[in-house]
Design a protein around this motif. Sequence first.
Motif, PDB file in Angstrom:
ATOM      1  N   TYR A   9     -72.717 -36.599  21.587  1.00 26.57           N
ATOM      2  CA  TYR A   9     -73.731 -37.371  21.939  1.00 26.57           C
ATOM      3  C   TYR A   9     -74.803 -37.076  20.960  1.00 26.57           C
ATOM      4  O   TYR A   9     -75.719 -36.060  21.158  1.00 26.57           O
ATOM      5  CB  TYR A   9     -74.226 -37.193  23.554  1.00 26.57           C
ATOM      6  N   GLU A  10     -75.207 -37.859  20.172  1.00 29.57           N
ATOM      7  CA  GLU A  10     -75.934 -37.512  18.781  1.00 29.57           C
ATOM      8  C   GLU A  10     -77.194 -38.771  18.530  1.00 29.57           C
ATOM      9  O   GLU A  10     -76.720 -39.905  19.054  1.00 29.57           O
ATOM     10  CB  GLU A  10     -75.130 -37.119  17.710  1.00 29.57           C
ATOM     11  N   PRO A  11     -78.090 -38.361  17.790  1.00 26.45           N
ATOM     12  CA  PRO A  11     -79.160 -39.445  17.481  1.00 26.45           C
ATOM     13  C   PRO A  11     -78.404 -40.406  16.478  1.00 26.45           C
ATOM     14  O   PRO A  11     -77.761 -40.084  15.393  1.00 26.45           O
ATOM     15  CB  PRO A  11     -80.095 -38.565  16.679  1.00 26.45           C
ATOM     16  N   VAL A  12     -78.606 -41.730  16.727  1.00 25.33           N
ATOM     17  CA  VAL A  12     -78.236 -42.839  15.838  1.00 25.33           C
ATOM     18  C   VAL A  12     -79.273 -43.798  15.802  1.00 25.33           C
ATOM     19  O   VAL A  12     -79.818 -44.050  16.641  1.00 25.33           O
ATOM     20  CB  VAL A  12     -77.013 -43.281  16.742  1.00 25.33           C
ATOM     21  N   ARG A  26     -80.095 -41.868  21.216  1.00 29.07           N
ATOM     22  CA  ARG A  26     -78.901 -41.176  21.253  1.00 29.07           C
ATOM     23  C   ARG A  26     -77.627 -41.858  21.885  1.00 29.07           C
ATOM     24  O   ARG A  26     -77.735 -42.584  22.522  1.00 29.07           O
ATOM     25  CB  ARG A  26     -79.075 -39.765  22.128  1.00 29.07           C
ATOM     26  N   SER A  27     -76.399 -41.640  21.166  1.00 26.52           N
ATOM     27  CA  SER A  27     -75.382 -42.408  21.399  1.00 26.52           C
ATOM     28  C   SER A  27     -74.074 -41.698  21.057  1.00 26.52           C
ATOM     29  O   SER A  27     -74.065 -40.830  20.133  1.00 26.52           O
ATOM     30  CB  SER A  27     -75.410 -43.877  20.706  1.00 26.52           C
ATOM     31  N   THR A  28     -72.916 -41.948  21.567  1.00 29.54           N
ATOM     32  CA  THR A  28     -71.720 -41.402  21.235  1.00 29.54           C
ATOM     33  C   THR A  28     -70.949 -42.465  19.866  1.00 29.54           C
ATOM     34  O   THR A  28     -69.975 -42.061  19.465  1.00 29.54           O
ATOM     35  CB  THR A  28     -70.696 -41.674  22.498  1.00 29.54           C
ATOM     36  N   VAL A  29     -71.645 -43.650  19.885  1.00 29.57           N
ATOM     37  CA  VAL A  29     -71.098 -44.333  18.636  1.00 29.57           C
ATOM     38  C   VAL A  29     -71.268 -43.676  17.270  1.00 29.57           C
ATOM     39  O   VAL A  29     -72.314 -42.977  17.187  1.00 29.57           O
ATOM     40  CB  VAL A  29     -71.831 -45.837  18.519  1.00 29.57           C
ATOM     41  N   THR A  30     -70.345 -43.833  16.327  1.00 26.60           N
ATOM     42  CA  THR A  30     -70.511 -43.217  15.058  1.00 26.60           C
ATOM     43  C   THR A  30     -70.490 -44.228  13.895  1.00 26.60           C
ATOM     44  O   THR A  30     -69.886 -45.185  14.251  1.00 26.60           O
ATOM     45  CB  THR A  30     -69.611 -42.046  14.901  1.00 26.60           C
ATOM     46  N   PRO A  44     -76.954 -41.626  11.202  1.00 21.89           N
ATOM     47  CA  PRO A  44     -75.968 -42.752  11.063  1.00 21.89           C
ATOM     48  C   PRO A  44     -76.443 -44.126  11.687  1.00 21.89           C
ATOM     49  O   PRO A  44     -77.577 -44.214  12.344  1.00 21.89           O
ATOM     50  CB  PRO A  44     -74.831 -42.311  12.131  1.00 21.89           C
ATOM     51  N   VAL A  45     -76.241 -45.221  10.862  1.00 22.15           N
ATOM     52  CA  VAL A  45     -76.808 -46.444  11.357  1.00 22.15           C
ATOM     53  C   VAL A  45     -75.824 -47.430  12.140  1.00 22.15           C
ATOM     54  O   VAL A  45     -74.838 -47.479  11.235  1.00 22.15           O
ATOM     55  CB  VAL A  45     -77.730 -47.162  10.278  1.00 22.15           C
ATOM     56  N   ILE A  46     -76.063 -48.120  12.901  1.00 17.87           N
ATOM     57  CA  ILE A  46     -75.312 -49.233  13.592  1.00 17.87           C
ATOM     58  C   ILE A  46     -75.851 -50.628  13.487  1.00 17.87           C
ATOM     59  O   ILE A  46     -77.173 -50.665  14.093  1.00 17.87           O
ATOM     60  CB  ILE A  46     -74.926 -48.867  14.921  1.00 17.87           C
TER      61      ILE A  46
END
Length: 82
Positions: A9-12, A26-30, A44-46
């Motif tokens: 669970y990190e900053p995104v 913060r999200s679990t998406v990578t 990381p960018v989504i």
Amino acid sequence: MTNAIHPAYEPVVFRDRAGEFAFLTRSTVTSDRTVEWEDGRTYPVIDVEISSASHPFLTGRSRVLDAAGRVERFRQRFGDRY
């Protein structure tokens, strides 16, 4: 609680492709892609298609559907069969 089964669970950074809008959360998406944020760090960018900055309903640019006209066209096509 079992250890080592939960995703990180990190900053995104989520970036809206339709508008010039991005936010850090913060999200679990990578993601493999990264972007340098305002604080000078790289995250990381989504890319998302629609966000609160570009959604028609939330921005007030939504269009009103002509429901009465659609009903009348349906009745003209099919009459009272339905």
